[in-house]
Design a protein around this motif. Sequence first.
Motif, PDB file in Angstrom:
ATOM      1  N   LEU A 229       0.841  -1.207   0.000  1.00 23.94           N
ATOM      2  CA  LEU A 229       0.000   0.000   0.000  1.00 23.94           C
ATOM      3  C   LEU A 229       0.875   1.255   0.000  1.00 23.94           C
ATOM      4  CD1 LEU A 229      -2.798  -0.941   2.570  1.00 23.94           C
ATOM      5  CD2 LEU A 229      -2.938  -0.959   0.096  1.00 23.94           C
ATOM      6  N   VAL A 230       2.040   1.149   0.622  1.00 18.54           N
ATOM      7  CA  VAL A 230       2.929   2.308   0.722  1.00 18.54           C
ATOM      8  C   VAL A 230       3.965   2.274  -0.408  1.00 18.54           C
ATOM      9  CG1 VAL A 230       4.566   3.502   2.243  1.00 18.54           C
ATOM     10  CG2 VAL A 230       2.607   2.313   3.226  1.00 18.54           C
ATOM     11  N   GLY A 231       4.466   1.104  -0.702  1.00 19.04           N
ATOM     12  CA  GLY A 231       5.489   0.937  -1.757  1.00 19.04           C
ATOM     13  C   GLY A 231       6.835   0.600  -1.138  1.00 19.04           C
ATOM     14  N   GLU A 232       7.379  -0.568  -1.507  1.00 21.58           N
ATOM     15  CA  GLU A 232       8.661  -1.010  -0.932  1.00 21.58           C
ATOM     16  C   GLU A 232       9.786  -0.026  -1.247  1.00 21.58           C
ATOM     17  OE1 GLU A 232       6.693  -3.332  -2.375  1.00 21.58           O
ATOM     18  OE2 GLU A 232       6.617  -5.071  -1.018  1.00 21.58           O
ATOM     19  N   ASP A 233       9.717   0.596  -2.439  1.00 14.54           N
ATOM     20  CA  ASP A 233      10.813   1.476  -2.844  1.00 14.54           C
ATOM     21  C   ASP A 233      10.936   2.675  -1.898  1.00 14.54           C
ATOM     22  OD1 ASP A 233       8.343   2.304  -3.711  1.00 14.54           O
ATOM     23  OD2 ASP A 233       9.035   3.137  -5.613  1.00 14.54           O
ATOM     24  N   ILE A 234       9.794   3.288  -1.564  1.00 12.02           N
ATOM     25  CA  ILE A 234       9.854   4.473  -0.690  1.00 12.02           C
ATOM     26  C   ILE A 234      10.143   4.076   0.760  1.00 12.02           C
ATOM     27  CG2 ILE A 234       7.320   4.637  -0.518  1.00 12.02           C
ATOM     28  CD1 ILE A 234       8.462   7.858  -0.508  1.00 12.02           C
ATOM     29  N   ILE A 235       9.637   2.904   1.175  1.00 14.11           N
ATOM     30  CA  ILE A 235       9.942   2.455   2.550  1.00 14.11           C
ATOM     31  C   ILE A 235      11.452   2.228   2.674  1.00 14.11           C
ATOM     32  CG2 ILE A 235       9.499   0.741   4.367  1.00 14.11           C
ATOM     33  CD1 ILE A 235       6.849   0.091   3.070  1.00 14.11           C
ATOM     34  N   ALA A 236      12.037   1.609   1.651  1.00  8.48           N
ATOM     35  CA  ALA A 236      13.491   1.348   1.681  1.00  8.48           C
ATOM     36  C   ALA A 236      14.267   2.655   1.717  1.00  8.48           C
ATOM     37  CB  ALA A 236      13.895   0.519   0.464  1.00  8.48           C
ATOM     38  N   ASP A 237      13.822   3.643   0.956  1.00 10.76           N
ATOM     39  CA  ASP A 237      14.520   4.927   0.938  1.00 10.76           C
ATOM     40  C   ASP A 237      14.390   5.619   2.304  1.00 10.76           C
ATOM     41  OD1 ASP A 237      16.008   7.001  -0.022  1.00 10.76           O
ATOM     42  OD2 ASP A 237      14.376   7.978  -1.108  1.00 10.76           O
ATOM     43  N   TYR A 238      13.200   5.532   2.887  1.00  9.83           N
ATOM     44  CA  TYR A 238      13.005   6.134   4.204  1.00  9.83           C
ATOM     45  C   TYR A 238      13.866   5.415   5.258  1.00  9.83           C
ATOM     46  CZ  TYR A 238      10.925   8.239   8.275  1.00  9.83           C
ATOM     47  OH  TYR A 238      10.767   8.920   9.458  1.00  9.83           O
ATOM     48  N   LEU A 239      14.021   4.112   5.082  1.00 17.28           N
ATOM     49  CA  LEU A 239      14.880   3.342   5.994  1.00 17.28           C
ATOM     50  C   LEU A 239      16.324   3.839   5.903  1.00 17.28           C
ATOM     51  CD1 LEU A 239      15.711   1.017   7.841  1.00 17.28           C
ATOM     52  CD2 LEU A 239      15.564  -0.532   5.894  1.00 17.28           C
ATOM     53  N   LEU A 240      16.804   3.998   4.676  1.00 17.15           N
ATOM     54  CA  LEU A 240      18.185   4.466   4.496  1.00 17.15           C
ATOM     55  C   LEU A 240      18.365   5.858   5.114  1.00 17.15           C
ATOM     56  CD1 LEU A 240      20.985   3.967   3.253  1.00 17.15           C
ATOM     57  CD2 LEU A 240      20.167   5.102   1.174  1.00 17.15           C
ATOM     58  N   TYR A 241      17.413   6.726   4.834  1.00 19.41           N
ATOM     59  CA  TYR A 241      17.436   8.081   5.398  1.00 19.41           C
ATOM     60  C   TYR A 241      17.501   8.009   6.934  1.00 19.41           C
ATOM     61  CZ  TYR A 241      15.050  12.224   7.281  1.00 19.41           C
ATOM     62  OH  TYR A 241      14.693  13.301   8.041  1.00 19.41           O
ATOM     63  N   SER A 242      16.675   7.122   7.529  1.00 14.62           N
ATOM     64  CA  SER A 242      16.610   7.017   8.997  1.00 14.62           C
ATOM     65  C   SER A 242      17.917   6.474   9.570  1.00 14.62           C
ATOM     66  CB  SER A 242      15.460   6.096   9.420  1.00 14.62           C
ATOM     67  OG  SER A 242      14.249   6.581   8.920  1.00 14.62           O
ATOM     68  N   LEU A 243      18.466   5.433   8.943  1.00 14.34           N
ATOM     69  CA  LEU A 243      19.709   4.844   9.449  1.00 14.34           C
ATOM     70  C   LEU A 243      20.824   5.888   9.438  1.00 14.34           C
ATOM     71  CD1 LEU A 243      19.607   1.339   7.691  1.00 14.34           C
ATOM     72  CD2 LEU A 243      19.159   1.826  10.102  1.00 14.34           C
ATOM     73  N   ASN A 244      20.899   6.666   8.368  1.00 15.03           N
ATOM     74  CA  ASN A 244      21.929   7.710   8.283  1.00 15.03           C
ATOM     75  C   ASN A 244      21.701   8.794   9.320  1.00 15.03           C
ATOM     76  OD1 ASN A 244      23.361   6.500   6.210  1.00 15.03           O
ATOM     77  ND2 ASN A 244      22.133   7.481   4.610  1.00 15.03           N
ATOM     78  N   ARG A 245      20.444   9.199   9.459  1.00 20.76           N
ATOM     79  CA  ARG A 245      20.101  10.251  10.420  1.00 20.76           C
ATOM     80  C   ARG A 245      20.502   9.844  11.835  1.00 20.76           C
ATOM     81  NH1 ARG A 245      15.357  10.931  13.541  1.00 20.76           N
ATOM     82  NH2 ARG A 245      14.345   9.174  12.548  1.00 20.76           N
ATOM     83  N   LEU A 246      20.320   8.540  12.148  1.00 18.19           N
ATOM     84  CA  LEU A 246      20.579   8.071  13.507  1.00 18.19           C
ATOM     85  C   LEU A 246      22.007   7.547  13.674  1.00 18.19           C
ATOM     86  CD1 LEU A 246      17.153   6.257  13.875  1.00 18.19           C
ATOM     87  CD2 LEU A 246      17.842   8.325  15.104  1.00 18.19           C
ATOM     88  N   GLY A 247      22.789   7.637  12.615  1.00 16.97           N
ATOM     89  CA  GLY A 247      24.178   7.164  12.695  1.00 16.97           C
ATOM     90  C   GLY A 247      24.312   5.666  12.837  1.00 16.97           C
ATOM     91  N   LYS A 248      23.361   4.923  12.294  1.00 17.44           N
ATOM     92  CA  LYS A 248      23.408   3.450  12.359  1.00 17.44           C
ATOM     93  C   LYS A 248      23.945   2.940  11.025  1.00 17.44           C
ATOM     94  CE  LYS A 248      21.214   3.079  16.363  1.00 17.44           C
ATOM     95  NZ  LYS A 248      21.647   2.331  17.527  1.00 17.44           N
ATOM     96  N   PHE A 249      25.253   2.732  10.984  1.00 17.87           N
ATOM     97  CA  PHE A 249      25.890   2.472   9.695  1.00 17.87           C
ATOM     98  C   PHE A 249      26.263   1.003   9.462  1.00 17.87           C
ATOM     99  CE2 PHE A 249      27.126   7.011  10.582  1.00 17.87           C
ATOM    100  CZ  PHE A 249      26.288   7.565   9.625  1.00 17.87           C
ATOM    101  N   SER A 250      25.656   0.082  10.201  1.00 14.86           N
ATOM    102  CA  SER A 250      26.085  -1.310  10.020  1.00 14.86           C
ATOM    103  C   SER A 250      25.755  -1.833   8.621  1.00 14.86           C
ATOM    104  CB  SER A 250      25.477  -2.209  11.095  1.00 14.86           C
ATOM    105  OG  SER A 250      24.098  -2.326  10.894  1.00 14.86           O
ATOM    106  N   TYR A 251      24.839  -1.145   7.911  1.00 15.18           N
ATOM    107  CA  TYR A 251      24.522  -1.598   6.549  1.00 15.18           C
ATOM    108  C   TYR A 251      25.735  -1.482   5.621  1.00 15.18           C
ATOM    109  CZ  TYR A 251      24.162   3.334   5.090  1.00 15.18           C
ATOM    110  OH  TYR A 251      24.433   4.649   4.815  1.00 15.18           O
ATOM    111  N   VAL A 252      26.661  -0.588   5.961  1.00 14.21           N
ATOM    112  CA  VAL A 252      27.826  -0.360   5.094  1.00 14.21           C
ATOM    113  C   VAL A 252      28.641  -1.643   4.959  1.00 14.21           C
ATOM    114  CG1 VAL A 252      29.962   0.967   4.835  1.00 14.21           C
ATOM    115  CG2 VAL A 252      27.889   2.104   5.620  1.00 14.21           C
ATOM    116  N   ASP A 253      28.982  -2.245   6.116  1.00 18.09           N
ATOM    117  CA  ASP A 253      29.757  -3.492   6.078  1.00 18.09           C
ATOM    118  C   ASP A 253      28.916  -4.651   5.570  1.00 18.09           C
ATOM    119  OD1 ASP A 253      32.000  -2.280   6.918  1.00 18.09           O
ATOM    120  OD2 ASP A 253      31.743  -2.774   9.050  1.00 18.09           O
ATOM    121  N   ARG A 254      27.668  -4.687   6.003  1.00 13.94           N
ATOM    122  CA  ARG A 254      26.821  -5.810   5.626  1.00 13.94           C
ATOM    123  C   ARG A 254      26.692  -5.949   4.116  1.00 13.94           C
ATOM    124  NH1 ARG A 254      22.990  -8.822   8.453  1.00 13.94           N
ATOM    125  NH2 ARG A 254      21.668  -9.931   6.981  1.00 13.94           N
ATOM    126  N   TYR A 255      26.597  -4.805   3.433  1.00  9.97           N
ATOM    127  CA  TYR A 255      26.391  -4.862   1.982  1.00  9.97           C
ATOM    128  C   TYR A 255      27.644  -4.460   1.197  1.00  9.97           C
ATOM    129  CZ  TYR A 255      21.541  -5.339   3.401  1.00  9.97           C
ATOM    130  OH  TYR A 255      20.382  -5.778   3.981  1.00  9.97           O
TER     131      TYR A 255
END
Length: 319
Positions: A229-255
């Motif tokens: 209903l919301v769209g996976e693409d925008i949820i994923a973008d909002y997730l990335l925005y949130s992780l960066n905003r909160l300084g949660k960078f574990s995605y960098v190594d993971r991917y």
Amino acid sequence: MRLQQILRDASKFRAVFDFGARDIAHWFPGHMAKGLKQMKANLKKVDCILEIHDARIPFSGRNPLFQESLDVRPHLLVLNKMDLADPSSKQRVLKQLGGKGAENVLFTDCLRQRDENVKKIVPLVMELIESRPRFHREEDTNYCLMVIGVPNVGKSSLINALRRTNLKKGRASKVGGEPGITRAVLSKIQVCERPAIFLFDTPGVLSPKIESIETGMKLALCGTILDHLVGEDIIADYLLYSLNRLGKFSYVDRYDLEEPCDDIQHVLKRIAVKLGKTQRVKAITGVGDITVIMPNYTAAAYDFIRTFRKGQLGRVTLD
Ligand SMILES: Nc1nc2c(ncn2[C@@H]2O[C@H](COP(=O)(O)OP(=O)(O)OP(=O)(O)O)[C@@H](O)[C@H]2O)c(=O)[nH]1
């Protein structure tokens, strides 16, 4: 060195998220108004309200109608899925909630077999009930609670955890990975023998009007609104925005990224390649048709969101 790099990058991140001109009205299904009506009708039998919400969004998306129409009974707010939320935010959250009148708050992880805070629920509820007069029910030794909360926050899981803890019984309430699993309205379930405590399980009821798109997006990220209903693409973008905003960078190594990045297309491409989520696409060129391998962005977005929801990108409090 790495920290310095991260701090330098912080200035490159988006300061605000661009939601575009989105219409969020259709994110909220119609059966929810009916649920709230049935809950209100049963309220006179209820001694205490047990409101369950997601610990990652302690301030966003709690249905204000719950407050307005159900707040006539003692009220305990259970912030569940604490295993996914940032533990360092607890004190701030408690203080802010206290300022808004929510004084009885417990953080739980009800998937854990012996969660200490799940054990505290019955004694705390009894304390709250006994501190107030029980109109018309003074003689009744059975107590009745009503479990309320927006979809998918773990209402059924908490009921099962209460039964496991207090009755040593197994599942009574169906648990689901998608919002809106609990549809059978107001089933009455026993959760404790001495004292005899029953509770009404209710369907997840979202607010008919969400205060902002950002709130809607946080609810979506935590899985309370169906993704499509919301769209996976925008949820994923909002997730990335949130992780960066909160300084949660574990995605960098993971991917296997070189550094934190604010460009969702770039991140999704790396996720797709790493997970082998690619697709063959025919391309027409001046010299004939060729087949090119393209990242499957949708599959990558889905994986990114799921990984976050499992807590594998770190414990995050979005509010
Ligand atoms: N990590 C984590 N997951 C949880 C916790 N509690 C519930 N879940 C998961 O969250 C999902 C939703 O749980 P339910 O208990 O079905 O939620 P509900 O609020 O009854 O959902 P609706 O029926 O949609 O209103 C399931 O996949 C559960 O396994 C928790 O404390 N921690």
